[in-house]
Scaffold this motif. Structure first.
Motif, PDB file in Angstrom:
ATOM      1  N   UNK A   1       0.828  -1.212   0.000  1.00 52.01           N
ATOM      2  CA  UNK A   1       0.000   0.000   0.000  1.00 52.01           C
ATOM      3  C   UNK A   1       0.866   1.267   0.000  1.00 52.01           C
ATOM      4  N   UNK A   2       2.070   1.182   0.572  1.00 50.76           N
ATOM      5  CA  UNK A   2       2.941   2.360   0.604  1.00 50.76           C
ATOM      6  C   UNK A   2       3.552   2.656  -0.762  1.00 50.76           C
ATOM      7  N   UNK A   3       3.411   1.751  -1.704  1.00 49.95           N
ATOM      8  CA  UNK A   3       3.997   1.963  -3.026  1.00 49.95           C
ATOM      9  C   UNK A   3       3.440   3.243  -3.655  1.00 49.95           C
ATOM     10  N   UNK A   4       4.309   3.973  -4.332  1.00 51.75           N
ATOM     11  CA  UNK A   4       3.874   5.209  -4.976  1.00 51.75           C
ATOM     12  C   UNK A   4       2.987   4.926  -6.180  1.00 51.75           C
ATOM     13  N   UNK A   5       3.231   3.790  -6.856  1.00 48.63           N
ATOM     14  CA  UNK A   5       2.397   3.401  -7.980  1.00 48.63           C
ATOM     15  C   UNK A   5       2.148   1.896  -7.899  1.00 48.63           C
ATOM     16  N   UNK A   6       0.900   1.502  -8.117  1.00 44.89           N
ATOM     17  CA  UNK A   6       0.545   0.082  -8.215  1.00 44.89           C
ATOM     18  C   UNK A   6      -0.165  -0.110  -9.536  1.00 44.89           C
ATOM     19  N   UNK A   7       0.384  -0.990 -10.348  1.00 46.78           N
ATOM     20  CA  UNK A   7      -0.208  -1.235 -11.663  1.00 46.78           C
ATOM     21  C   UNK A   7      -0.664  -2.687 -11.726  1.00 46.78           C
ATOM     22  N   UNK A   8      -1.938  -2.880 -12.028  1.00 50.94           N
ATOM     23  CA  UNK A   8      -2.501  -4.218 -12.125  1.00 50.94           C
ATOM     24  C   UNK A   8      -2.191  -4.807 -13.501  1.00 50.94           C
ATOM     25  N   UNK A   9      -1.548  -5.952 -13.506  1.00 56.73           N
ATOM     26  CA  UNK A   9      -1.302  -6.687 -14.751  1.00 56.73           C
ATOM     27  C   UNK A   9      -2.401  -7.743 -14.843  1.00 56.73           C
ATOM     28  N   UNK A  10      -3.376  -7.503 -15.692  1.00 53.74           N
ATOM     29  CA  UNK A  10      -4.575  -8.333 -15.726  1.00 53.74           C
ATOM     30  C   UNK A  10      -4.589  -9.225 -16.963  1.00 53.74           C
ATOM     31  N   UNK A  11      -5.205 -10.389 -16.811  1.00 56.54           N
ATOM     32  CA  UNK A  11      -5.362 -11.326 -17.922  1.00 56.54           C
ATOM     33  C   UNK A  11      -6.537 -12.228 -17.604  1.00 56.54           C
ATOM     34  N   UNK A  12      -7.376 -12.501 -18.574  1.00 58.98           N
ATOM     35  CA  UNK A  12      -8.536 -13.364 -18.345  1.00 58.98           C
ATOM     36  C   UNK A  12      -8.071 -14.783 -18.049  1.00 58.98           C
ATOM     37  N   UNK A  13      -8.843 -15.545 -17.264  1.00 65.92           N
ATOM     38  CA  UNK A  13      -8.454 -16.927 -16.969  1.00 65.92           C
ATOM     39  C   UNK A  13      -8.245 -17.765 -18.224  1.00 65.92           C
ATOM     40  N   UNK A  14      -9.079 -17.581 -19.222  1.00 63.60           N
ATOM     41  CA  UNK A  14      -8.951 -18.376 -20.444  1.00 63.60           C
ATOM     42  C   UNK A  14      -7.635 -18.063 -21.158  1.00 63.60           C
ATOM     43  N   UNK A  15      -7.268 -16.765 -21.211  1.00 68.28           N
ATOM     44  CA  UNK A  15      -6.020 -16.394 -21.867  1.00 68.28           C
ATOM     45  C   UNK A  15      -4.817 -16.939 -21.109  1.00 68.28           C
ATOM     46  N   UNK A  16      -4.876 -16.907 -19.781  1.00 63.61           N
ATOM     47  CA  UNK A  16      -3.762 -17.432 -18.988  1.00 63.61           C
ATOM     48  C   UNK A  16      -3.625 -18.939 -19.177  1.00 63.61           C
ATOM     49  N   UNK A  17      -4.736 -19.644 -19.219  1.00 60.20           N
ATOM     50  CA  UNK A  17      -4.664 -21.098 -19.425  1.00 60.20           C
ATOM     51  C   UNK A  17      -4.121 -21.421 -20.827  1.00 60.20           C
ATOM     52  N   UNK A  18      -4.445 -20.576 -21.813  1.00 57.21           N
ATOM     53  CA  UNK A  18      -3.865 -20.797 -23.143  1.00 57.21           C
ATOM     54  C   UNK A  18      -2.356 -20.585 -23.109  1.00 57.21           C
ATOM     55  N   UNK A  19      -1.917 -19.581 -22.375  1.00 56.73           N
ATOM     56  CA  UNK A  19      -0.468 -19.372 -22.231  1.00 56.73           C
ATOM     57  C   UNK A  19       0.180 -20.586 -21.579  1.00 56.73           C
TER      58      UNK A  19
ATOM     59  N   UNK B   1     -10.091 -22.857 -13.785  1.00 58.01           N
ATOM     60  CA  UNK B   1     -10.780 -21.623 -14.165  1.00 58.01           C
ATOM     61  C   UNK B   1     -11.399 -20.944 -12.949  1.00 58.01           C
ATOM     62  N   UNK B   2     -12.051 -21.727 -12.087  1.00 55.44           N
ATOM     63  CA  UNK B   2     -12.680 -21.137 -10.896  1.00 55.44           C
ATOM     64  C   UNK B   2     -11.669 -20.454  -9.995  1.00 55.44           C
ATOM     65  N   UNK B   3     -10.520 -21.083  -9.774  1.00 56.14           N
ATOM     66  CA  UNK B   3      -9.473 -20.468  -8.963  1.00 56.14           C
ATOM     67  C   UNK B   3      -9.018 -19.143  -9.563  1.00 56.14           C
ATOM     68  N   UNK B   4      -8.786 -19.141 -10.870  1.00 54.07           N
ATOM     69  CA  UNK B   4      -8.274 -17.940 -11.517  1.00 54.07           C
ATOM     70  C   UNK B   4      -9.302 -16.808 -11.481  1.00 54.07           C
ATOM     71  N   UNK B   5     -10.584 -17.145 -11.647  1.00 56.53           N
ATOM     72  CA  UNK B   5     -11.623 -16.111 -11.572  1.00 56.53           C
ATOM     73  C   UNK B   5     -11.647 -15.490 -10.181  1.00 56.53           C
ATOM     74  N   UNK B   6     -11.579 -16.336  -9.148  1.00 54.62           N
ATOM     75  CA  UNK B   6     -11.609 -15.823  -7.772  1.00 54.62           C
ATOM     76  C   UNK B   6     -10.375 -14.979  -7.475  1.00 54.62           C
ATOM     77  N   UNK B   7      -9.201 -15.437  -7.899  1.00 53.47           N
ATOM     78  CA  UNK B   7      -7.976 -14.669  -7.662  1.00 53.47           C
ATOM     79  C   UNK B   7      -8.014 -13.338  -8.421  1.00 53.47           C
TER      80      UNK B   7
END
Length: 855
Positions: free
Chosen positions: A153-171, A193-199
């Motif tokens: 939380x103290x970080x000056x910038x936090x950038x979310x690196x997002x990817x859909x569960x389906x795309x991650x599983x394809x990777x 898929x369920x784990x990735x959606x929740x995370x």
């Protein structure tokens, strides 16, 4: 020195591209002419990530030796000595090898930031400390490496690196995250898929909360009091009346119209203390709000409209829901009411006035407030007034020729103030009137007459009475407010303790009743429950046979409501009965306690039921797994042995000696396998039932390890032991230890390539000895380390002949039964190391002291 700035790339799961994005940012900074170095980056064998390191300056890592192996870690001193503008440091939550500068990498990064160097780092949502248990509940895998939320939380910038569960599983399937041999296991376990959606949802919500904090900080820093409608927040104001349910449901419908809107319920309690009403109301409405996805809040304030708006602006609310006033039209002529006043002061906050069924019923007559001072103090004030003023008159009368009238008036005023401080308002008012008469008769010309010759003296006496009455009123109000504040503080403390006990859950009801009894000085407090089958009947309140004590505190609790000095009916089946005297204000707090006491009772019973159901569910799970496993693994050796025996007994076939030997060997091997399986099942059953016989004594590992290796039979040459001669004895059961080591060795040999050997080492660390079974097989993903110890579990199960999966589960059970531990670790260079830890024998400890390592 200015502290460096921290930028964190946050991801929902491994493989979403945090390290790749971090390196891309580093390269962009380098192209813009900024001094960028790579302090530590882990590519995990990903070629596209490794390609980004080409051409970048990389600070050499620091090499550390630990337990006979070499490891590399971030060289903090080298980075600080290099003094770049930006340092790239991967894996914020990483745990450093013992011997490093700091225990955690985030501490290394703190040191670099303190040196004025900007840092870019990465972290996954599962490594945040506050979400650790949530992630384990979702994925079933504990996360051993965590970082405090505050660090991120103290970080000056936090950038979310997002990817859909389906795309991650394809990777994953394309081999861009893990090596091909680990992809199947990863996709079927952690990367479901369920784990990735929740995370992903956890990551998005956490970042949204961080954005809210940044917005609130910006508004506070720039003095922005108005509401910014960045996200809908609906606040519903509750008066404590029965219309609360209607308002809550209406506000929930308003919030549901906007995706992601927040619902907050607010109850403003006046500073003079708790009000009357249904004691179960607040608990019921809190439960209703929480069931609708909202949160319940309570604040104290005399000015209800201002308290409502202060809270609403503090949470950046966009809409405020109020109930239409229950005050009559005549009353509204003299005061606008909470709703009208709030609407006038709301500014940019939308106010909804919701009609309800209670409008026509009025507010009801308020309860009479209790006296500000105790009866004893009021009596003392009257005595002081009756005796003090005549005594003062007797003292001043001989001196009236030498003292002026203003001095006499001031002395009488001082006496009135003293009476007010002791006895309150009415004794002081009486003293003021009596003092007026005494001053008029004895000290104002003409003397000894109730007349005043000089008009100025009349004005002075009138001012005296007015000042005396005003001072008396102020003193009385101050005393009343002081007493009310003390009571409100005590009530708040009691109710806070009540809420804390209930929320913590464990032993909440007994401690709750004990706190209630101690707070109000009661002899006993009991929560009475109507016996099963006894319906509501007003006539049975004095029948002990119709009630039983669910919980109590103190001596001689009441057996039925009729025996109690104070009885609070909670519902048809529960009554709180207390022995001791309570006034009206105390009773209102007691009613609140009573409502929460029933909640605590239900919570305890639910916990007891869950505790009783848990072992049954576990046993049923074990039984189901056993039947599923035994269905194949018992039949296979039985079928093989039966086929061999039937073949030997056949009279129509002439077997050669070599063929007969092969059939006998097959039968013997199948029966031996069946014997081992049955023994494992029996031992596992004993462990589950807690009846496994254990006889511990000092044991020498130089005897046990060779025997465990010999038990491998034909595979014994694929394992070797390395036990130092000076190693002390350990406390263990020799047979169980040999059995556990045999299972570990058998498992290690099965997965180790034929050209490699399994190594067994033993070393002493403090009061324990660590036995390491080291293989060079494919290893196990860190997130699956605990799952391999589940009974009937085989990780990446592809081998139908590998047994029922009891080996590791049984080994851990045997080791823990002897007072030791068994944990997996990664073998440097690839493979799995099973670490078996046992305590050193007391005689070895006394003889050798607490040496750190032998051998």
């Amino acid at each position: 020195m200015t502290r460096g700035r921290l930028r964190v790339y946050l991801g929902a799961a491994p493989g979403v591209g945090k390290t790749y994005a971090m390196l891309c940012e580093g390269r962009r900074g380098r192209e813009r002419g900024r001094d960028v170095v790579v302090g530590f980056v882990e590519t995990h064998g990903r070629s596209r990530t490794a390609a980004l390191l080409e051409g970048m300056e990389i600070i050499p890592r620091r090499t550390l030796a630990y337990r006979g192996a070499s490891f590399t870690e971030l060289d903090v001193d080298a980075v600080i000595a290099r003094r770049p503008k930006i340092a790239i440091v991967d894996e914020l939550a990483h745990t450093n090898v013992p011997g490093s500068r700091n225990a955690k990498r985030w501490q290394d990064i703190d040191d670099i930031l303190d040196a004025g160097i900007d840092v870019i780092s990465t972290v996954n949502i599962q490594h945040l400390e506050s979400l650790n248990d949530v992630v384990q509940q979702i994925t079933g895998i504990p996360q051993r490496e965590t970082v405090p939320d505050e660090v991120v939380r103290r970080a000056d910038q936090i950038e979310l690196v997002d990817m859909s569960p389906e795309a991650l599983r394809r990777r994953m399937a394309h081999g861009n995250v893990y090596p091909p041999e680990k992809v199947d296991a990863a996709l079927s376990n952690y990367f479901r898929v369920g784990n990735l959606i929740a995370l992903r949802e956890l990551a998005l919500l956490w970042v949204a909360g961080k954005v809210d904090e940044q917005l609130d900080r910006y508004r506070a820093d720039h003095g922005i009091a108005g509401t910014w409608e960045a996200r809908e927040r609906v606040v519903v104001a509750l008066s404590g009346g029965p219309e609360g349910d209607t308002l809550i449901r209406r506000a929930a419908r308003i919030a549901a119209r906007s995706k992601g809107a927040d619902l907050l319920a607010l109850h403003v309690t006046r500073a003079e203390g708790l009000t009357g009403g249904d004691p179960a109301g607040p608990a019921h409405r809190r439960a209703l709000v929480e069931s609708l996805g909202g949160t319940y809040h309570q604040v104290v304030g005399d000015d209800v409209p201002r308290a409502l708006l202060d809270f609403a602006r503090g949470v950046n609310a966009t809409q405020l829901v109020l109930g239409a006033s229950r005050r009559g039209r005549f009353a509204q002529l003299f005061a606008r009411g909470v709703g009208v006043t709030t609407t006038a002061l709301s500014g940019s906050i939308d106010v909804h006035m919701v009609p309800h069924e209670e409008i026509s019923k009025g507010r009801g007559r308020p309860s009479k407030s209790r006296a500000a001072l105790t009866r004893r103090r009021r009596l003392t004030g009257w005595v002081l007034a009756a005796a003090g003023l005549p005594a003062l008159t007797a003292v001043l009368r001989p001196l009236r020729d030498s003292l002026s009238l203003p001095i006499d008036i001031l002395l009488f005023l001082l006496a009135v103030v003293a009476v007010a401080l002791v006895g309150g308002m009415w004794p002081a008012v009486a003293s003021a009137v009596a003092g007026f008469l005494l001053l008029n008769y004895f000290f104002t010309p003409p003397i000894d007459e109730f007349t005043v010759a000089d008009p100025q003296n009349l004005v002075a006496l009138a001012i005296y009475v007015l000042v005396a009455v005003m001072v008396s009123t102020v003193v009385d109000v101050a005393a009343r407010r002081t007493r009310e504040a003390a009571r409100a503080g005590a009530d708040a403390e009691v109710l806070s303790a009540l809420a804390g006990h209930v929320l913590r859950g464990e032993s909440a009801l007994p401690s709750l009743l004990a706190r209630l009894r101690e707070t109000f000085g009661l002899t006993s407090v009991a929560l009475l429950e109507r016996r099963p089958g006894a319906g509501p009947n007003p006539g049975d309140l004095s029948d002990p046979d119709a009630w039983h004590v669910a919980a109590s505190s103190g001596t001689a609790p009441s057996a039925c409501p009729g025996e109690a000095d104070t009885a609070v009916a909670i519902d048809d089946a529960h009554v709180l009965a207390a022995h001791g005297l309570l006034d009206a204000a105390d009773r209102r707090v007691l009613e609140a306690f009573a409502a929460e006491a029933v909640v605590a009772l239900r919570q305890e019973r639910l916990a007891e039921e869950a505790e009783q159901v848990g072992p049954l569910a576990e046993a049923d799970k074990m039984r189901t797994a056993l039947l599923a496993a035994v269905g194949h693994d018992l039949r296979s050796p039985l079928a093989a042995a039966r086929a061999a025996v039937e073949s030997l007994g056949a009279t129509d076939v002439a077997w050669s000696e070599e063929e007969r030997g092969e059939l006998l060997a097959t039968a013997e091997e199948s029966l031996a396998k069946l014997d081992r399986l049955v023994v494992d099942l029996l031992d596992m059953s004993r462990l589950q039932a807690g009846v496994l016989g254990v006889s511990v004594r000092p044991v020498s590992l130089r005897e046990i390890v060779p025997r465990a290796i010999d038990d491998l039979g034909p595979q014994a040459d694929r394992a070797e032991g390395d036990v130092a001669a000076g190693l002390p004895e350990v406390v263990a059961d020799p047979a169980l230890l040999e059995r556990a080591l045999g299972n570990l060795l058998s498992n290690a040999v099965r997965y180790t390539p034929h050209e490699e050997k399994v190594l067994v080492t033993a070393s002493r660390y403090g009061d324990h000895v660590e036995i390491r079974v080291i293989d060079r097989g494919p290893g196990i993903p860190p997130e699956a380390h605990e799952r391999v110890f589940l009974p009937f579990e085989r990780l990446g199960d592809r081998d139908d002949h590998a047994g029922v999966g009891l080996g590791l589960a049984l080994s851990r059970g045997l080791v823990e039964a002897m007072g030791g531990t068994l944990a997996p670790d990664e073998t440097p260079g690839g493979g799995l190391t099973m670490i078996l830890t046992l305590p050193v024998s007391s005689r070895a400890t006394s003889a050798g002291g607490r040496a750190t390592e032998v051998g």
